[in-house]
Write an enzyme that holds these catalytic residues in place. Structure first.
Site, PDB file in Angstrom:
ATOM      1  N   HIS A 178       0.814  -1.217   0.000  1.00 25.04           N
ATOM      2  CA  HIS A 178       0.000   0.000   0.000  1.00 25.04           C
ATOM      3  C   HIS A 178       0.845   1.263   0.000  1.00 25.04           C
ATOM      4  O   HIS A 178       0.323   2.358  -0.229  1.00 25.04           O
ATOM      5  CB  HIS A 178      -0.978  -0.011   1.186  1.00 25.04           C
ATOM      6  N   ASP A 256     -10.311  -8.049   2.454  1.00 27.72           N
ATOM      7  CA  ASP A 256     -10.278  -9.493   2.602  1.00 27.72           C
ATOM      8  C   ASP A 256      -8.896 -10.053   2.282  1.00 27.72           C
ATOM      9  O   ASP A 256      -7.931  -9.750   2.934  1.00 27.72           O
ATOM     10  CB  ASP A 256     -11.356 -10.137   1.714  1.00 27.72           C
ATOM     11  N   SER A 332       4.403   1.909   8.693  1.00 25.31           N
ATOM     12  CA  SER A 332       3.967   0.801   7.836  1.00 25.31           C
ATOM     13  C   SER A 332       5.007   0.521   6.763  1.00 25.31           C
ATOM     14  O   SER A 332       5.651   1.421   6.235  1.00 25.31           O
ATOM     15  CB  SER A 332       2.611   1.124   7.203  1.00 25.31           C
TER      16      SER A 332
END
Length: 399
Positions: A178, A256, A332
């Site tokens: 991401h 998911d 992150s």
């Protein structure tokens, strides 16, 4: 006052980490296991990305740990689609590569070599709400060039999109997908992605020293630590030549199954000339020393500072590890690592066993719940990432 408080916190850290590790019976060991083979088959050119959206430094998903555990196990053909990958080149060209998988049993555990003695039950971690710092802030800023430039802290790097990463090869950086791709397209800055290495501003710095115990951060080699008052550091940047992102992230669009594949590998245009950290297949949490995980990154609330933390691992699925390590956006992409005994080389070894994905917010019965999530390096992910680094499967058969 601030420097006095920082010194007090650092002294507390030294005390905590100078305590000898407690093992239940024998020292925890890395167990070498044969991993599958993931090989590229054919590569096709794709349309040039738009690079419009800014990188998101957090990830949200409607799927909590129980949701992930109930998800059907992907078939062999599903895995071939999930582990197919895109490669973004520095000239803006985008390609997609199909892969083949060999020597893999889809019904096997994520880490079969560690399965002996496992209870099969994940420990329930207490769910805290709407927080990034859980109670007392347990993070520690690492400062002073004589420590920042020392392994294992020296493997942590900063991405120009605002995330963190970890050196896993002579010119390779492991990070979160991401940080370069939002699930639909590549983010702004991904084409001209740079990786930053902290280095001293002045070579003639004359720091003062005091001794740090040899088992700092669970037996970091003995070193002299420089207090964060005098040393001035700056980032030196290296451009990325290409970026690999698995289709499991893109296909899932951060929902998911996509969360399970929130990892990417960057290849730099030139070697970084630092020691890197090896990859390892993620063992079950109960096999970790003290059930602890560690990672260092560049949290946004402490600009220009490398922040280290460790905490106890909580729930886990075959692909995700949940914990409550204190962190802020910017951390992150950090490599989550553990330190265990390497029986083959008869030494303690740190290995990257996951990628810190970030804070996951879940809406459950109208209430917001939060988890910290790391993407575990499974045997298949190990095989894929190792091939990206080595360029052959022969050097990637044991993880």
């Amino acid at each position: 006052m601030r420097s006095r408080a920082a010194l007090s916190r650092f002294t507390s850290l030294l005390f905590l980490l100078s305590l000898p590790p407690v093992f239940s019976s024998s020292r925890p060991q890395w167990i070498l296991q044969r991993v599958p083979v993931v090989l590229p088959k054919q590569t096709e050119t794709r349309p040039v990305p738009h690079f419009l959206s800014p990188a998101r430094l957090d990830v949200s998903s409607p799927c909590d740990p129980e949701c992930h555990k109930r998800a059907p196990r992907p078939s062999y053909w599903d895995l071939r689609q999930i582990l197919a990958y895109e490669t973004l080149h520095s000239d803006g060209q985008l390609t997609e590569t199909a892969i083949g998988i060999y020597g893999f049993n889809p019904s096997s555990d994520s880490s079969p070599a560690y399965s002996s003695g496992s209870s099969g039950k994940a420990e329930r971690s207490h769910v805290r709400r709407k927080r990034q710092i859980f109670g007392h802030d347990g993070r520690f800023s690492i400062a002073g060039q004589n420590f920042l430039l020392k392994y294992p802290f020296s493997v942590a790097v900063k991405l120009s999109t605002g995330c963190s990463g970890t050196l896993v090869g002579d010119r390779h950086v492991l990070t979160a997908a991401h940080c370069v791709h939002d699930g639909k397209n590549y983010v702004k800055g991904a084409q001209k992605l740079r990786v930053g290495f902290l280095k001293p501003k002045h070579r003639d710095t004359q720091p003062s020293y005091f001794y740090v115990p040899s088992n700092f951060t669970n037996h970091v080699e003995g070193a002299s630590y420089t207090p964060p008052i005098n040393d001035k550091m700056k980032f030196q940047w290296i451009r990325a030549r290409r970026t690999h992102v698995p289709k499991g992230w893109i296909k899932g669009n951060a929902n998911d199954i996509g969360m399970d594949y929130d990892y990417a590998l960057l290849e730099l245009k030139k070697p970084h000339k630092r020691r890197h950290m090896k990859l390892g297949v993620s063992p079950p949490a109960q096999k970790l020393p003290g059930r602890r995980v560690h990672f260092s990154g560049y949290d946004n609330d402490r600009p220009g500072e490398l922040v280290y933390r460790f905490c106890r691992a909580g729930e886990e699925t075959s692909d995700l590890l949940y914990q409550h390590c204190d962190a802020k956006p910017g951390a992150s992409g950090s490599g989550v690592y553990a330190r265990m005994w390497d029986g083959r080389h008869r030494r303690w070894e740190r290995k990257v066993i996951g990628v810190f994905s970030g804070h996951q917010w879940v809406e459950r019965q109208g209430a917001s719940q939060e988890f910290n999530v790391a993407v575990r390096i499974t045997p298949l992910k190990y095989a894929q990432i190792c091939y990206w680094i080595k360029g052959n499967f022969v050097d990637c058969r044991e993880g």
